[in-house]
Design an enzyme around this catalytic site. Sequence first.
Site, mmCIF file in Angstrom:
data_model
loop_
_atom_site.group_PDB
_atom_site.id
_atom_site.type_symbol
_atom_site.label_atom_id
_atom_site.label_comp_id
_atom_site.label_asym_id
_atom_site.label_seq_id
_atom_site.Cartn_x
_atom_site.Cartn_y
_atom_site.Cartn_z
ATOM 1 N N ASP A 242 36.085 40.331 -9.627
ATOM 2 C CA ASP A 242 36.045 40.064 -8.131
ATOM 3 C C ASP A 242 36.685 41.212 -7.197
ATOM 4 O OD1 ASP A 242 35.747 38.820 -5.967
ATOM 5 O OD2 ASP A 242 36.722 36.505 -6.373
ATOM 6 N N HIS A 244 36.541 41.228 -4.133
ATOM 7 C CA HIS A 244 36.780 39.720 -3.011
ATOM 8 C C HIS A 244 35.997 40.276 -1.609
ATOM 9 C CE1 HIS A 244 38.732 36.254 -1.553
ATOM 10 N NE2 HIS A 244 37.523 35.939 -2.449
ATOM 11 N N GLU A 268 31.764 41.764 -8.763
ATOM 12 C CA GLU A 268 31.797 40.033 -7.456
ATOM 13 C C GLU A 268 31.952 40.580 -6.300
ATOM 14 O OE1 GLU A 268 33.169 36.020 -6.123
ATOM 15 O OE2 GLU A 268 32.728 36.347 -8.604
ATOM 16 N N GLU A 294 28.782 33.634 -2.136
ATOM 17 C CA GLU A 294 29.965 32.619 -2.203
ATOM 18 C C GLU A 294 29.702 32.239 -0.585
ATOM 19 O OE1 GLU A 294 33.883 33.726 -2.028
ATOM 20 O OE2 GLU A 294 32.973 34.689 -3.713
ATOM 21 N N HIS A 344 29.247 29.371 -8.309
ATOM 22 C CA HIS A 344 30.793 29.821 -7.412
ATOM 23 C C HIS A 344 31.684 28.032 -7.182
ATOM 24 C CE1 HIS A 344 33.915 30.670 -4.091
ATOM 25 N NE2 HIS A 344 33.829 31.625 -4.645
#
Length: 444
Positions: A242, A244, A268, A294, A344
């Site tokens: 991730d 992020h 991700e 997300e 998610h």
Amino acid sequence: MPKIASIEYFRVCPRWLFVKICDAEGFSGWGEATLEGHTEAVEGTLNALIKRFVGYDADDIEHLWQTAWRLGFYRGGPVLMSAISGIDIALWDMKGMVARLRPPPHADRFDGRSPEGPAGSGLSRSNVVGFCRVGFCSFDVISVASKDAREAALSDSRRLGVPIYQLLGGRVRNKLAVYAWIGGDRPKDVANAAKIRKAQGFRTVKMNATADVDWLDSPAALDSSVERLAVVKALGLEVAVDFHGRLHKPMAKQLAKALEPHKPLFIEEPLLSEHSEGIKQLSDLTTCPIALGERLYSRWDVKRFLQDASVDVLQPDISHVGGISEIRRIASMAEAYDVSIAPHCPLGPIALAASMQVAVATPNFVIQEMSMGIHYNTEAGDYDLASYLKDPSVFEVEDGYVKAPTGVGLGIDVDEAEVRKVAATAQPWLPKEFYGADGGIREW
């Protein structure tokens, strides 16, 4: 149809927001409207929606969804959509929970021939005990005149409560692949954490790619990311990485290329979702599957990533995207573009249960995130995924999978007494803060 009698919300530890809806017949459902770090904003939106929706027909889920979306004029965004999510999930839970007894709508023409039913049957309008409606199917419940037979029919109808996935077309799978987190916000000690996850039954884990990174940083800042991936892969686990949204384009391009030889399951949010052109550019440069979603809050947000073929795995969050109603539509859109769904969900048990219900009925589902033992939970103390459930076995992991739920509605039994107790004192959770050496803000 039953009217909505009340809508309540509960702020609970570690950082979740639950919603409970009751109808005029005494039935109830649970939803989750968690928006991490913005609880009070969602609570304010829920207050406005509660004033509007008390008194609406509880069965008309799509009408309520469209009302919240369209009649407020200003649409979308994480706060509104999270509030809608909590209400939508709770209504689906209630719809699946119990078969409702109704007066038959065609009692005056009971058998089409005789007001007393077929000759010799003992059936008549006066002996019809109810009309059961479950999802999209309806049928008459008929009894003979005896009290025992009427009670038996009532008992049978109550057993018609079904899992939500039965209202979505039924199962396409018997179990769901799942993954859990390791390493924390500033990833460390991933080997030991991965071993623990493996012992818990997980076969896939996810970890943050980096701690905070500057817009343009030393390439050496990425070396440890590659090392961590190699270490965990060597343990026989699949690993998602991730980013992020912490990395900016100069660093994200380098890291994606460096990770390729170690074959992450996906990368991700390699860039923040608002940089759609950058994500498209990155998708053309790497062989790593790209996942995101997300921070997309409706099918309209998702549309551009499908149209430009820049995403391989969509990750809508059922508590951010408008609930079960909207995540189903997004999944169908994605299927038409050969894009899979990996919902998610670093959130609470209600969001996870709702995600699982959708996943069971979704052909292009691939894997489900679980928050069991995630760092956000452990940092808060004693509250984790099972803390508000009477039976946590519904989330048991075996060889990388969780069995498809079998209970009615969401398939979970919420411990309402514990929810109310914790909600009495729970404080809002605040987002993390990352700062660079120069004092400037960095993405977390």
